[in-house]
Design an enzyme around this catalytic site. Structure first.
Site, PDB file in Angstrom:
ATOM      1  N   SER A  22       0.827  -1.211   0.000  1.00  0.00           N
ATOM      2  CA  SER A  22       0.000   0.000   0.000  1.00  0.00           C
ATOM      3  C   SER A  22       0.861   1.259   0.000  1.00  0.00           C
ATOM      4  O   SER A  22       0.354   2.345  -0.241  1.00  0.00           O
ATOM      5  CB  SER A  22      -0.887   0.011   1.248  1.00  0.00           C
ATOM      6  OG  SER A  22      -0.058   0.055   2.393  1.00  0.00           O
ATOM      7  N   GLY A  54      -5.085  -1.062   5.745  1.00  0.00           N
ATOM      8  CA  GLY A  54      -5.519  -1.591   7.039  1.00  0.00           C
ATOM      9  C   GLY A  54      -6.823  -1.013   7.550  1.00  0.00           C
ATOM     10  O   GLY A  54      -7.423  -1.547   8.483  1.00  0.00           O
ATOM     11  N   CYS A  84       2.884  -7.065   1.759  1.00  0.00           N
ATOM     12  CA  CYS A  84       1.918  -6.426   2.656  1.00  0.00           C
ATOM     13  C   CYS A  84       1.134  -7.531   3.359  1.00  0.00           C
ATOM     14  O   CYS A  84       0.501  -8.362   2.700  1.00  0.00           O
ATOM     15  CB  CYS A  84       0.993  -5.551   1.809  1.00  0.00           C
ATOM     16  SG  CYS A  84      -0.379  -4.824   2.714  1.00  0.00           S
ATOM     17  N   CYS A 194       3.240  -6.140  10.021  1.00  0.00           N
ATOM     18  CA  CYS A 194       2.938  -5.177   8.954  1.00  0.00           C
ATOM     19  C   CYS A 194       4.295  -4.743   8.422  1.00  0.00           C
ATOM     20  O   CYS A 194       5.204  -4.447   9.214  1.00  0.00           O
ATOM     21  CB  CYS A 194       2.162  -3.987   9.526  1.00  0.00           C
ATOM     22  SG  CYS A 194       2.081  -2.565   8.408  1.00  0.00           S
ATOM     23  N   THR A 195       4.434  -4.720   7.103  1.00  0.00           N
ATOM     24  CA  THR A 195       5.768  -4.453   6.538  1.00  0.00           C
ATOM     25  C   THR A 195       6.235  -3.010   6.755  1.00  0.00           C
ATOM     26  O   THR A 195       7.398  -2.699   6.543  1.00  0.00           O
ATOM     27  CB  THR A 195       5.804  -4.799   5.038  1.00  0.00           C
ATOM     28  OG1 THR A 195       4.725  -4.106   4.374  1.00  0.00           O
ATOM     29  CG2 THR A 195       5.674  -6.285   4.819  1.00  0.00           C
TER      30      THR A 195
HETATM   31  N1  DGL Z   1       2.452  -2.699   4.813  1.00  0.00           N
HETATM   32  C1  DGL Z   1       1.079  -3.078   4.989  1.00  0.00           C
HETATM   33  C2  DGL Z   1       0.979  -4.374   5.778  1.00  0.00           C
HETATM   34  O1  DGL Z   1       1.952  -5.120   5.832  1.00  0.00           O
HETATM   35  C3  DGL Z   1       0.364  -1.879   5.529  1.00  0.00           C
HETATM   36  C4  DGL Z   1      -1.080  -1.938   5.425  1.00  0.00           C
HETATM   37  C5  DGL Z   1      -1.784  -0.625   5.354  1.00  0.00           C
HETATM   38  O2  DGL Z   1      -1.696   0.033   4.323  1.00  0.00           O
HETATM   39  O3  DGL Z   1      -2.508  -0.325   6.317  1.00  0.00           O
HETATM   40  O4  DGL Z   1      -0.042  -4.725   6.314  1.00  0.00           O
END
Ligand code: DGL
Length: 274
Positions: A22, A54, A84, A194-195
């Protein structure tokens, strides 16, 4: 079913690997891929215009994942990495039903965390959409054994990271609020589910101290990608052609700066065209 066509040469398969998230969070995965698979061409897509995933519905996340996957397929990628957690738990199954190239997802590292916890209490930081997801809950039941898993949804953190506010008081206060709840539960191991969160590792350490184990997934995901490419005989063995191309659905000066900072070297951020 969309299938792949190989462009093989004596030097292997030079088609790029598509990686998306994202926003900038998936760069934590892309960096590991670039380091571990130095011959591969990469295309990274940040869906910043629609971030954070999210806080969105399953239907919305699935439609964005389909859209971005189609764009990457039109660029002849040989594998897709959903960098993600939120997109993986909400959309990987439906994506695998319609696309035949390898799709590697990112799932919170519950199994290794449960194995290494001495207090038998692990914490897991995730987005709201991951916390509510059934695939995620099943994953916990499958791997936790006799360990208590304390799920902490962290609404607001991804927005602060995307706004380049990691060093702000606001970010520290919010993080402290989420982590203090876990500290009362005798947690000794913390899964970054979460990445985006590995970019907060230093800030997390300021709150929880150095004895807490932080567990993330960039290396296991990269190894899984390497296994898949090896199995399919699609690794690129040429040392001459490596390229990393970066796209975002929202390009502006601030995004450009954020990408440069997180990638730790200047890059050109291009606008993602549908
Ligand atoms: N990097 C996404 C993950 O690992 C973030 C999600 C988001 O955009 O809220 O869940």
């Amino acid at each position: 079913m969309i299938s792949d066509t190989k462009e093989m040469s004596l030097e292997g398969d030079c088609r790029p690997i598509g990686i998306f998230d994202s926003g900038v969070g998936g760069l934590s995965i892309a960096k590991a891929v670039a380091e571990q698979l130095p011959n591969e061409n990469l295309i990274y897509v940040a869906d910043t215009l629609y971030s954070p995933y999210g806080e969105k519905s399953i239907e919305f996340i699935q439609s964005r994942v389909n859209e971005i996957s189609n764009i990457l397929l039109s660029k002849s990628v040989k594998a897709l990495v959903i960098a993600c957690n939120t997109a993986t738990v909400n959309a990987i199954d439906q994506l695998r039903e319609r696309i035949s190239i390898p799709i590697i997802g990112v799932e919170p590292a519950i199994k290794p965390a449960a194995q290494q916890s001495i207090t038998k209490n692990i914490g897991i930081l995730v987005t709201q959409a991951t916390a509510e997801n059934n695939r995620f809950k099943n994953l916990i039941e499958q791997h936790r054994n006799d360990v208590q898993v304390h799920i902490q949804a962290c609404p607001g953190l991804v927005e602060l990271i995307e706004a380049n506010k990691i060093q702000s008081h606001e970010c520290y206060t919010l993080l402290t609020k989420f982590l203090e709840t876990l500290l009362t539960k005798n947690v000794d191991t913390l899964v970054l589910g979460c990445t985006h969160y590995p970019f907060l590792a230093e800030k997390i350490r300021q709150v929880v101290g150095n004895s807490m184990q932080l567990v993330e997934t960039a290396i296991p995901v990269t190894l899984q990608l390497k296994r898949k490419l090896t199995e399919q005989n699609t690794l690129n063995t040429s040392i001459s052609s490596k390229q990393c191309i970066f796209f975002s659905s929202k390009v502006n000066t601030q995004q450009q700066q954020l990408f440069n900072d997180f990638w730790q070297s200047p890059l050109i951020l291009q606008t993602l065209e549908d």
